[in-house]
Design an enzyme around this catalytic site. Structure first.
Site, short mmCIF file in Angstrom:
data_model
loop_
_atom_site.label_atom_id
_atom_site.label_comp_id
_atom_site.label_asym_id
_atom_site.label_seq_id
_atom_site.Cartn_x
_atom_site.Cartn_y
_atom_site.Cartn_z
N HIS A 100 13.58 26.41 116.03
CA HIS A 100 13.42 26.33 114.57
C HIS A 100 12.83 27.66 114.11
CE1 HIS A 100 12.20 25.08 110.58
NE2 HIS A 100 12.84 23.92 110.74
N HIS A 186 52.26 51.25 80.97
CA HIS A 186 53.36 50.62 81.70
C HIS A 186 54.06 51.62 82.60
CE1 HIS A 186 52.85 47.22 78.95
NE2 HIS A 186 52.83 48.12 77.98
N SER A 310 47.12 63.39 108.72
CA SER A 310 48.14 62.54 109.34
C SER A 310 48.28 62.96 110.79
CB SER A 310 49.47 62.69 108.62
OG SER A 310 50.53 62.15 109.39
#
Length: 477
Positions: A100, A186, A310
């Protein structure tokens, strides 16, 4: 052929981290360990137990309890201040027996009372051992400990880092306040703006969330096994235990919650985590916008000497800081959402779902802090490509259809002849077509506008058609 048995990595000492926050990304999140780790939880439990003992003996809440001297109080508080690796190990050994965690803290502190150092001289510490954890349920200690832990993590680590990030974005916005940029709504060319104004929008949104987070409350309760003060009154019926509870919680710097079950209801945690998750999501928007600006060439990334973009394409400088931030913000927000939704529910007077859930507060803030660090580092490695911005604007003269048709509308209202159907005429001229500067100016010249209006429109270019964008940055203060 038989496959050789592999060495178990679980047996490596010191242990290998299971998750990235304690492994690869440890340096970025290490400051949170002092607030949101299991060891930090036990230190705050010890802190609460010590302060409760001092509070009981200082207020006379328990008749006959001896008052502690200043030296004795200092000694007890040093037990908390010196709680380090050796004490963590000792407490762990006690917990193996008690099975506990809060009871282990109680026994750990009682050991310190029984073994007070000789330099204290005559001491009453050994006499007040049974006041440790007096009338408390474990949740009295735990809820206060978590409130102190989270408050420390937010105020001392997360909020300063987030504030520095917002200031960095605001500074960049001020620097680029007048830099014209083609807007995209958009994904299509739209009314030009300035780079600074668009960054200022994000800085302003982030700052609003920080203001909310800085004002969030940290609540605590101390009222026994089912929130009734039953054990308190049974032991000492003559004490105003609500007053003792309130003054103790407030002494810890927390807001007293007077009405609870066995647990503090955790609503304040849900409110805080929702605010932090919202900050995360606005920051995610910043990360994706900056990633897109990099892709467009609006920002160029300054190469880091020796770094590889990369493994196969030598030319690449990848926007990894912003991609890393995106992923970590999503993880953090998911954890914070789970914490907020789970912690507000507890069956009847208590169940234990909150115990395991709260042990994930550290990872939730850790992923957010890691994202903040990545965005800050990413922003520091950017340069603005004015040439790219200028080329985009010069390739989209059709965006001036908006101010031209608006000027025609105003002229029509003023009684100028020949201004009929302005929107439709500009739509026919521009939709699906790319216009040159000369074509736009020629069209304006043939409209029959008043000379001053025609001259003003013919002097306009996509780069100068930014309205009040630069001035709007001043709203950042």
């Amino acid at each position: 052929m038989p496959t050789p048995a592999r060495v178990s990595l679980a047996d490596v000492v010191p242990p290998i981290a299971l998750g990235p926050l304690d492994g690869r990304y440890r340096p970025a999140v290490a400051p949170l360990v002092d607030h949101l780790s299991e060891a930090a939880l036990n230190r705050e439990r010890l802190h609460v137990e010590v302060e409760w003992l001092i509070h009981l003996t200082s207020t006379g809440a328990v008749p006959g309890a001896p008052a502690l001297s200043e030296a004795e109080q200092t000694y007890l508080r040093e037990v908390v201040a010196t709680f380090g690796p050796e004490q963590v190990t000792e407490l762990g050994e006690i917990e193996k027996v008690t099975v506990h965690d809060v009871k282990a803290v109680e026994y750990f502190l009682k050991r310190r009372l029984a073994a007070a150092p000789e330099q204290l001289g005559e001491t009453v510490l050994a006499e007040v051992g049974e006041l440790v954890h007096f009338a408390l349920t474990s949740e009295d200690v735990n809820n206060l400990s978590y409130a102190l832990m989270v408050r420390g993590a937010v105020w001392q680590v997360w909020l300063p880092a987030a504030t520095q990030l917002v200031e960095q974005v605001a500074t960049l916005a001020r620097e680029q306040r007048a830099q014209p940029m083609l807007a995209l709504t958009h994904g299509q060319p739209a009314t030009p703006t300035t780079l600074g104004k668009e960054l200022a929008v994000l800085a302003h949104r982030l700052h609003r969330q920080l203001t909310r987070i800085a004002c969030d409350e940290f609540l605590g309760k101390l009222n026994g096994a089912t929130g009734t003060y039953g054990a308190f009154l049974a032991a000492v019926p003559g004490t105003d235990w609500q007053q003792v509870s309130r003054t103790f919680v407030e002494h810890l710097g927390l807001t007293w919650n007077p009405l609870t079950t066995q647990i503090e209801s955790h609503d304040w945690q849900a409110e805080l985590y929702a605010d932090v998750a919202r900050f995360n999501r606005v920051l995610h928007n910043l990360a994706t916008d900056v990633w897109t600006y990099i892709s467009r060439g609006v920002f160029t990334q300054i190469p880091v000497p020796g770094a590889t973009g990369s493994s196969t394409m030598p030319h690449k400088v990848n926007p990894i800081r912003f991609e890393n931030a995106e992923a970590n913000l999503e993880l953090s927000s998911a954890l914070l959402d789970t914490l907020a939704s789970t912690l507000v529910t507890s069956r009847l007077q208590r169940d234990l779902t909150d115990s395991t859930t709260q042990r994930n507060i550290g990872p939730a803030f850790g992923h957010s802090l890691l994202a903040i660090d990545n965005v800050r580092r990413g922003l520091s490695g950017l340069a603005v490509s004015e040439a790219t911005l200028a080329a985009e604007l010069d390739a989209n003269w059709e965006v001036l259809a908006e101010p031209v048709q608006s000027a025609m509308r105003a002229a029509s209202v003023a009684g100028v002849e020949g201004m009929a159907n302005p929107y439709e005429r500009l739509k026919e001229l521009t939709r699906g077509h790319r216009l040159t500067a000369d074509e736009m100016r020629e069209f304006i010249g043939g409209l029959g506008l008043p000379d001053d209006v025609a001259a003003r429109l013919q002097a306009l270019s996509p780069a100068t058609y930014t309205g009040l964008a630069a001035d709007l940055v001043d709203h950042l203060g």
